[in-house]
Design a protein around this motif. Structure first.
Motif, PDB file in Angstrom:
ATOM      1  N   GLU A 182      35.251  -2.403  -1.594  1.00 50.14           N
ATOM      2  CA  GLU A 182      36.073  -2.855  -0.480  1.00 50.14           C
ATOM      3  C   GLU A 182      37.346  -2.017  -0.357  1.00 50.14           C
ATOM      4  OE1 GLU A 182      37.544  -6.825  -0.940  1.00 50.14           O
ATOM      5  OE2 GLU A 182      38.459  -6.429  -2.894  1.00 50.14           O
ATOM      6  N   GLY A 183      37.814  -1.865   0.878  1.00 52.92           N
ATOM      7  CA  GLY A 183      39.038  -1.140   1.119  1.00 52.92           C
ATOM      8  C   GLY A 183      40.244  -1.945   0.709  1.00 52.92           C
ATOM      9  N   VAL A 184      41.164  -1.298   0.018  1.00 52.72           N
ATOM     10  CA  VAL A 184      42.383  -1.938  -0.451  1.00 52.72           C
ATOM     11  C   VAL A 184      43.586  -1.481   0.378  1.00 52.72           C
ATOM     12  CG1 VAL A 184      43.969  -2.144  -2.399  1.00 52.72           C
ATOM     13  CG2 VAL A 184      41.480  -2.171  -2.794  1.00 52.72           C
ATOM     14  N   THR A 216      39.320  13.494   6.766  1.00 57.02           N
ATOM     15  CA  THR A 216      40.270  13.959   7.767  1.00 57.02           C
ATOM     16  C   THR A 216      40.455  12.954   8.896  1.00 57.02           C
ATOM     17  OG1 THR A 216      38.491  15.153   8.865  1.00 57.02           O
ATOM     18  CG2 THR A 216      39.853  16.400   7.327  1.00 57.02           C
ATOM     19  N   ASN A 217      39.430  12.174   9.191  1.00 58.31           N
ATOM     20  CA  ASN A 217      39.551  11.259  10.325  1.00 58.31           C
ATOM     21  C   ASN A 217      38.545  10.116  10.239  1.00 58.31           C
ATOM     22  OD1 ASN A 217      40.446  10.230  12.780  1.00 58.31           O
ATOM     23  ND2 ASN A 217      39.048  11.508  13.975  1.00 58.31           N
ATOM     24  N   PRO A 218      38.728   9.198   9.295  1.00 58.15           N
ATOM     25  CA  PRO A 218      37.802   8.072   9.234  1.00 58.15           C
ATOM     26  C   PRO A 218      37.924   7.189  10.474  1.00 58.15           C
ATOM     27  CG  PRO A 218      39.674   7.697   7.790  1.00 58.15           C
ATOM     28  CD  PRO A 218      39.797   9.100   8.303  1.00 58.15           C
ATOM     29  N   ARG A 219      36.809   6.743  10.997  1.00 55.94           N
ATOM     30  CA  ARG A 219      36.839   5.887  12.193  1.00 55.94           C
ATOM     31  C   ARG A 219      37.443   4.528  11.864  1.00 55.94           C
ATOM     32  NH1 ARG A 219      30.722   5.946  13.607  1.00 55.94           N
ATOM     33  NH2 ARG A 219      30.715   5.968  11.338  1.00 55.94           N
ATOM     34  N   ASP A 220      37.106   4.057  10.645  1.00 51.56           N
ATOM     35  CA  ASP A 220      37.587   2.764  10.178  1.00 51.56           C
ATOM     36  C   ASP A 220      37.943   2.940   8.711  1.00 51.56           C
ATOM     37  OD1 ASP A 220      36.379  -0.674  10.425  1.00 51.56           O
ATOM     38  OD2 ASP A 220      37.854   0.196   9.068  1.00 51.56           O
ATOM     39  N   TRP A 221      39.209   2.762   8.366  1.00 53.97           N
ATOM     40  CA  TRP A 221      39.651   3.104   7.020  1.00 53.97           C
ATOM     41  C   TRP A 221      38.993   2.247   5.954  1.00 53.97           C
ATOM     42  CZ3 TRP A 221      42.061   0.062   3.387  1.00 53.97           C
ATOM     43  CH2 TRP A 221      42.600  -1.174   3.820  1.00 53.97           C
ATOM     44  N   THR A 222      38.406   1.126   6.329  1.00 52.64           N
ATOM     45  CA  THR A 222      37.787   0.249   5.340  1.00 52.64           C
ATOM     46  C   THR A 222      36.322   0.582   5.064  1.00 52.64           C
ATOM     47  OG1 THR A 222      37.054  -1.395   6.969  1.00 52.64           O
ATOM     48  CG2 THR A 222      39.308  -1.628   6.099  1.00 52.64           C
ATOM     49  N   ILE A 223      35.755   1.518   5.807  1.00 52.81           N
ATOM     50  CA  ILE A 223      34.331   1.826   5.693  1.00 52.81           C
ATOM     51  C   ILE A 223      34.120   2.978   4.724  1.00 52.81           C
ATOM     52  CG2 ILE A 223      32.245   2.489   6.922  1.00 52.81           C
ATOM     53  CD1 ILE A 223      33.355  -0.283   7.640  1.00 52.81           C
TER      54      ILE A 223
END
Length: 124
Positions: free
Chosen positions: A46-48, A100-107
């Motif tokens: 999971e994204g923190v 460089t450019n994640p669409r969704d930082w939690t994915i």
């Protein structure tokens, strides 16, 4: 060769603090988003938190808001995760990731580069 190396994990009592480091080599962080993720046994990663190096914008999971703080040191090409008021449910392997450019930082799938992880255990 692009490499991310996490360090700073360990065993800490509830209420304690740790600072994790994510040292990058083979590239400079300037154009990247750096995310911190964690994975507890039997659970999904999971994204923190994450930080956009270029403008310093930061994001946090609700579960860590007010307790964790992400920062970077461009001179050391390193991103930090300061973790305060740790709880047993924060126990997990913590990973940093870069893209460089994640669409969704939690994915997780939106990140190209990953470190090997560092274990954080919160227990009395």
């Amino acid at each position: 060769q692009v490499q991310l190396v996490e360090s700073g994990g360990g065993l800490v009592q509830p209420g304690g603090s740790l600072r994790l480091s994510c040292a990058a080599s083979g590239f400079t962080l300037d154009d990247y988003v750096i995310g911190w993720f964690r994975q507890a046994p039997g659970k999904e990663r999971e994204g923190v938190s994450c930080i956009t190096i270029s403008d310093g914008s930061t994001y946090y999971a609700d579960s860590v808001k007010g307790r964790f703080a992400i920062s970077n040191d461009n001179a050391k090409n390193t991103v930090y995760l300061q973790m305060n008021s740790l709880k047993p449910e924060d126990t997990a392997v913590y990973y940093c990731a870069a893209d460089t450019n994640p669409r969704d930082w939690t994915i997780t799938g939106d990140y190209d580069y990953w470190g090997q992880g560092t274990q954080v255990t919160v227990s009395s």
